[in-house]
Design a protein around this motif. Structure first.
Motif, PDB file in Angstrom:
ATOM      1  N   PHE A 125     -10.168   3.911  -2.620  1.00  0.00           N
ATOM      2  CA  PHE A 125      -9.871   4.941  -2.404  1.00  0.00           C
ATOM      3  C   PHE A 125      -7.933   4.608  -1.381  1.00  0.00           C
ATOM      4  O   PHE A 125      -7.373   5.538  -0.485  1.00  0.00           O
ATOM      5  N   GLY A 126      -7.322   4.383  -2.257  1.00  0.00           N
ATOM      6  CA  GLY A 126      -6.094   3.043  -2.195  1.00  0.00           C
ATOM      7  C   GLY A 126      -6.084   2.204  -0.825  1.00  0.00           C
ATOM      8  O   GLY A 126      -6.937   2.259  -0.536  1.00  0.00           O
ATOM      9  N   VAL A 127      -5.282   1.658  -0.934  1.00  0.00           N
ATOM     10  CA  VAL A 127      -4.689   0.133  -0.010  1.00  0.00           C
ATOM     11  C   VAL A 127      -3.991   1.162   0.835  1.00  0.00           C
ATOM     12  O   VAL A 127      -3.203   1.304   1.353  1.00  0.00           O
ATOM     13  N   SER A 128      -5.735   0.667   2.160  1.00  0.00           N
ATOM     14  CA  SER A 128      -5.033   0.432   3.425  1.00  0.00           C
ATOM     15  C   SER A 128      -5.690  -0.542   4.492  1.00  0.00           C
ATOM     16  O   SER A 128      -6.510  -0.496   4.666  1.00  0.00           O
ATOM     17  N   ALA A 129      -5.484  -0.020   5.504  1.00  0.00           N
ATOM     18  CA  ALA A 129      -6.148  -0.771   6.735  1.00  0.00           C
ATOM     19  C   ALA A 129      -7.480  -0.408   6.703  1.00  0.00           C
ATOM     20  O   ALA A 129      -8.709  -1.098   6.752  1.00  0.00           O
ATOM     21  N   TRP A 130      -7.648   0.849   6.511  1.00  0.00           N
ATOM     22  CA  TRP A 130      -9.061   1.940   6.107  1.00  0.00           C
ATOM     23  C   TRP A 130     -10.110   1.587   5.192  1.00  0.00           C
ATOM     24  O   TRP A 130     -11.497   0.705   5.552  1.00  0.00           O
ATOM     25  N   TRP A 187      -3.222  -5.128   8.205  1.00  0.00           N
ATOM     26  CA  TRP A 187      -3.923  -5.475   7.733  1.00  0.00           C
ATOM     27  C   TRP A 187      -5.300  -6.344   8.698  1.00  0.00           C
ATOM     28  O   TRP A 187      -5.374  -7.041   7.255  1.00  0.00           O
ATOM     29  N   ALA A 188      -5.006  -6.910   9.586  1.00  0.00           N
ATOM     30  CA  ALA A 188      -5.655  -7.729  10.306  1.00  0.00           C
ATOM     31  C   ALA A 188      -5.785  -9.159   9.925  1.00  0.00           C
ATOM     32  O   ALA A 188      -4.567  -9.446   9.391  1.00  0.00           O
ATOM     33  N   ASN A 189      -6.587 -10.140   8.829  1.00  0.00           N
ATOM     34  CA  ASN A 189      -5.906 -11.244   7.845  1.00  0.00           C
ATOM     35  C   ASN A 189      -5.664 -10.961   7.046  1.00  0.00           C
ATOM     36  O   ASN A 189      -6.542 -10.431   6.148  1.00  0.00           O
TER      37      ASN A 189
END
Length: 603
Positions: free
Chosen positions: A70-75, A21-23
């Motif tokens: 694209f949906g909730v994701s890190a990418w 999730w980075a920040n």
């Protein structure tokens, strides 16, 4: 250019998902924006719209829209940042090419791509990626305006800077003096028209940045989230106080530093060469100073409208203004802010490098270029020597090669063509070796939390020269299980706590509340349900008040209060969060789930 952009894309996208999730502070807001259009518009921390992040939300608009698609994701959150990096390199190439030729454009683009601070931020989800892209776009528009004194291009430059304000507020305006001065001096039209065009561009900047402030100010306060980072629920206060002039003076009500220098390090001309900032930006900083001085000297007799000198004024003004502000500001400043210097440094090095090489038959030009190569090699040696255990031998190799190629470049005009080409390639590789190695190490290191640093991994997802804060819990940079991450880090909830937060979440506005936005972000990302961030980012915002919180509890809008990981460091601002935490602890029995203290407010 195609090769440069492909290499940049690989550098910025490779194993991007390892940062998770980075920040998480911004990732949670992007998650909220993917569920609620109101949360997207205001930049709310949660889909129930309790409080916003402490920035204007333009960067969140990009992340939230990507998450919706694209949906909730890190990418889905991080890939847009990397693509902004590729776009920034392309725009910088196009901008420099129009005034100084394709060789200068390619060199400038390569320098930007291989700046550690750039690799850090274009692989991260802070607002800086969008800010830099918009400011480079603004520079491109100014260059186009300078070609034929076009008011339309100049107004468009003002619009891009105005939208840069919506990404990171007043920092976007640091380029305005440089843009205005370049046009005022070099535009091929009368002085009256130049001033008239600049007035129009300034108006466009104000409109492009001010419309959002006006909408938020006119929106009924009880129908929108509280403005995080402010003490009076005011976006104007946030923009011009805590995130505005307070950053210059250090007088930031609600800041974790609490005024004065606030623990943000000493100020002075050498601040950018300090341990934490230097690794991200200082590699070619001395070369940029030489490039600016040499460029202005060699163009001193050029006509007023000379576009080459105008480019030096534009990029040099950007560089000097930003460097001075960063060096002497007393308020909150972090090492990654230095990405704002990267485009200007890259452009100056590209412009001067190409022009001095073309003029290598002139001893003054050859000597200046030779000095720049040697100075860059020495800078790389000094920076790498601070971390002698990482790639030992690289520092001395760059120093020796740099001094050798500095000598060869000085006599390059007398060498055969084939040898001269080899010298040019060798000098270029040497100049970029230090910053390039550090950039690759930065890209290879997962980063998370509020304070990422450029450089190789030191075991905590932060580069050398970091502040020593361990981000996250036991599971890694964004850990899973255990207490909340605290003020600057985030931990995802364990499986049992996540299941508890998801259970009956549809029956409550917020499945839980906790002090601090980073704590709330971890619980929200782990459970997928809204979590109320009491007190905002620092826990020092008066939102909600104790009375409001008690009403939320009476009406059943909050299910749990999560009491661990509370960090309220501010010496100024509201104590409402502490009062709420004390009230909960006095009136509700605690239980422990996955190492987190949980208060069931429905009992």
């Amino acid at each position: 250019m195609a090769v440069l952009l492909l290499a940049t894309a690989v550098l910025y996208l490779w194993k991007l998902g390892e940062s998770g999730w980075a920040n998480a502070f911004y990732s949670a807001a992007a998650q909220a924006g993917s569920l609620s259009w109101k949360a997207l518009f205001f930049g709310s921390s949660d889909a129930a719209n309790a409080i916003t992040v402490d920035k204007t939300p333009a960067a969140l608009w990009v992340m939230s829209l990507s998450a919706r698609l694209f949906g909730v994701s890190a990418w889905s959150i991080l890939v847009p940042q990397a693509l902004m990096g590729v776009g920034s390199v392309a725009l910088l190439y196009a901008t420099v090419r129009r005034t100084s030729g394709p060789a200068a454009g390619l060199l400038a683009g390569a320098v930007l791509a291989l700046t550690p601070a750039a690799a850090l931020m274009f692989r991260f989800n802070n607002p800086d990626a969008l800010l830099v892209l918009l400011l480079i776009a603004g520079a491109y528009c100014v260059v186009r305006a300078l070609e034929n004194a076009s008011p339309r291009w100049l107004v468009l430059a003002g619009v891009t800077v105005g939208f840069g304000f919506l990404a990171k507020m007043l920092q976007a305006f640091l380029v305005l003096p440089a843009f205005g001065l370049a046009y005022l001096i070099a535009a091929p039209t009368s002085a009256r028209r130049r001033l008239l065009h600049l007035s129009g561009a300034l108006t466009a900047t104000i409109v492009a940045s001010g419309w959002y402030l006006a909408v938020v100010a006119l929106w009924p306060a009880d129908d929108r989230p509280y403005i995080g980072g402010s003490q009076r629920n005011s976006l104007w206060e946030l923009a011009f106080g805590y995130n505005g002039f307070g950053r210059i003076t250090g007088d930031e009500v609600g800041s974790v530093g609490g005024g004065g220098n606030g623990g943000w390090g000493g100020t002075g001309w050498d601040r950018l060469f300090g341990t934490e900032m230097a690794g991200g930006i200082a590699w070619l900083l001395p070369a940029a100073v030489v490039a600016l001085a040499a460029g202005l000297w060699f163009t001193r007799h050029a006509p007023r409208t000379d576009r080459g000198r105008a480019a030096l004024i534009l990029w040099g003004g950007w560089f000097v203004t930003t460097a001075v502000v960063f060096s002497y500001m007393s308020g909150i400043i972090h090492a990654y802010y230095t990405i704002a210097l990267a485009p200007a440094i890259a452009a100056l090095v590209g412009i001067a490098g190409a022009q001095l090489w073309r003029a290598r038959g002139n001893p003054a030009a050859a000597g200046t270029l030779s000095a720049g190569i040697g100075l860059t090699a020495l800078t790389a040696y000094l920076l790498l020597s601070r971390h002698s255990t990482w790639l030992p031998g690289l520092a001395i190799a760059i120093l020796v090669a740099g001094l050798l190629f500095a000598i060869l470049v000085f006599v390059a005009s007398r060498l055969p063509d084939a040898v001269r080409r080899l010298v040019a390639v060798g000098a270029l590789v040497t100049v970029l070796a230090g910053t390039g190695a550090y950039t690759v190490a930065t890209a290879a290191t997962p980063h998370s939390g509020a304070l990422p640093s450029a450089g190789p991994d030191t075991g905590h997802g932060m580069g050398p020269g970091g502040d020593g804060i361990v981000i996250g819990g036991a599971g890694g940079p964004v850990g899973r299980g255990g207490a909340g991450g605290g003020l600057l880090g985030t931990s995802l909830p364990g499986e049992n706590l996540a299941a508890l937060l998801r259970k009956d979440s549809a029956n409550h506005t917020w499945t839980a509340a906790t002090v601090g936005s980073n704590n709330a972000a971890g619980y929200q990302l782990g459970s997928g349900a809204p979590v109320l961030a009491v007190g905002g980012f620092n826990g020092t915002d008066p939102a909600p008040t104790l009375e409001q919180f008690q009403e939320y509890v009476r009406s059943g809008r909050i299910h749990y209060f999560l009491g661990d990981g509370m960090m309220m460091r501010g010496e100024t601002g509201s104590d409402a969060a502490q009062r709420i935490a004390d009230w909960v602890a006095e009136n509700y029995p605690p239980t422990t789930v996955d190492g987190v203290t949980v208060y069931d407010l429905s009992r």
